[in-house]
Design a protein around this motif. Structure first.
Motif, mmCIF file in Angstrom:
data_model
loop_
_atom_site.group_PDB
_atom_site.id
_atom_site.type_symbol
_atom_site.label_atom_id
_atom_site.label_comp_id
_atom_site.label_asym_id
_atom_site.label_seq_id
_atom_site.Cartn_x
_atom_site.Cartn_y
_atom_site.Cartn_z
ATOM 1 N N UNK A 138 17.157 30.137 107.395
ATOM 2 C CA UNK A 138 17.003 28.739 107.772
ATOM 3 C C UNK A 138 17.284 28.678 109.213
ATOM 4 N N UNK A 139 16.323 27.950 110.015
ATOM 5 C CA UNK A 139 16.602 27.701 111.415
ATOM 6 C C UNK A 139 16.859 26.454 111.533
ATOM 7 N N UNK A 140 17.691 26.086 112.376
ATOM 8 C CA UNK A 140 18.115 24.786 112.879
ATOM 9 C C UNK A 140 17.725 24.655 114.395
ATOM 10 N N UNK A 141 16.692 23.653 114.683
ATOM 11 C CA UNK A 141 16.139 23.636 115.924
ATOM 12 C C UNK A 141 16.551 22.190 116.500
ATOM 13 N N UNK A 142 16.927 22.291 117.941
ATOM 14 C CA UNK A 142 17.135 20.979 118.652
ATOM 15 C C UNK A 142 15.761 20.510 119.039
ATOM 16 N N UNK A 165 13.780 33.669 116.049
ATOM 17 C CA UNK A 165 14.326 32.836 114.927
ATOM 18 C C UNK A 165 13.383 31.916 113.935
ATOM 19 N N UNK A 166 12.167 31.328 114.710
ATOM 20 C CA UNK A 166 11.355 30.603 114.310
ATOM 21 C C UNK A 166 10.496 31.393 113.161
ATOM 22 N N UNK A 167 9.892 32.406 113.917
ATOM 23 C CA UNK A 167 9.004 33.307 112.932
ATOM 24 C C UNK A 167 9.489 33.693 111.983
ATOM 25 N N UNK A 168 10.683 34.087 111.857
ATOM 26 C CA UNK A 168 11.484 34.804 110.690
ATOM 27 C C UNK A 168 11.992 33.839 109.492
ATOM 28 N N UNK A 169 11.915 32.484 109.953
ATOM 29 C CA UNK A 169 12.643 31.400 108.922
ATOM 30 C C UNK A 169 11.570 31.165 107.907
#
Length: 243
Positions: A138-142, A165-169
């Motif tokens: 799970x990736x939390x994005x601001x 982080x985005x690519x592997x979420x």
């Protein structure tokens, strides 16, 4: 139930929580702990630096102090694979002493973590593989600062952690959407989709419980795919070059 299926059912699901510093990872962990219901949730906390602030924030919402283990003074993605195993072994030992294992484990990484080697630990180590299963990354994005992070120019040979982080979420929480206008938000979403087309994307405000995603959309969702992580890395590299 077939033996293999029963073995899989007995494994404790693990959610790897990634995202840059300030994106809202610890806020999410606290929300999950407060809304846990019948779940018994343990936390493995990776805090980069000498002062372990996150542990103090999270521990107030745990059933017992023994349900949190901290990995300090380093990024869990580079030198800490053995320490990940040690942290999970410590949780397992405590669970055996109490007579009950957690129903879910949250592994919160530092903002600089590359989730790929973290996830690999759950397959490369036989002890981890026998007892735990990856439920999701799970990736939390601001929403305010993502474009800045993925545009960062890195030294030759270094990875852009935000892109990785985005690519592997498989689940992306677009947080702080109240702090950007609609046009800016759509630009962020387009950038996310250029990096990861398949992940579920949820817009939220983690500082407002009424605007947080329901717990059933975060825990025990079984959305992690080993094929997506380890067989599609070449495709991910192509997407990184677009940012």
């Amino acid at each position: 139930m077939p033996f293999a299926a029963e073995q899989q059912r007995q494994k404790v699901p693990v959610t790897i929580i990634t995202g840059f510093l300030g994106a809202g990872k610890t806020t999410l962990v606290n929300y999950i702990l407060k809304e846990r219901g019948e779940h018994r949730i343990a936390v493995v906390e990776n805090e980069f630096g000498e002062v372990n602030i996150d542990k103090e924030l999270v521990s107030d919402n745990l059933l017992e102090a023994e349900d949190i283990v901290t990995i300090g003074n380093g990024c869990v993605c580079c030198s800490m694979r053995k320490d990940i195993v040690k942290a999970f072994a410590k949780l397992d030992q405590r669970s055996c002493q109490r007579g009950g294992k957690p129903t879910a484990i949250l592994l919160e990484t530092t903002g600089l973590a590359d989730p790929d080697p973290v996830a690999f630990t759950f397959f490369a180590n036989p002890w981890m593989a026998a007892r735990h299963k990856l439920d999701s990354i799970l990736c939390v994005v601001d929403a305010r600062y993502l474009l800045q992070h993925i545009a960062d120019v890195k030294p030759e040979g270094a990875v852009n952690e935000a892109v990785r982080q985005l690519a592997f979420s498989d689940l992306i929480l677009l947080n702080k959407i109240d702090l950007v206008d609609e046009e800016s938000k759509q630009k962020v979403i387009r950038s996310i989709r250029r990096i990861n087309l398949s992940a579920t994307l949820v817009e939220c405000q983690l500082n407002d419980p009424a605007k947080c995603p329901p717990l059933e959309t975060i825990l025990n969702i079984n959305s992690f795919s080993v094929d997506d992580i380890f067989l599609d890395s070449e495709s991910e590299g192509e997407e990184e070059s677009l940012t």
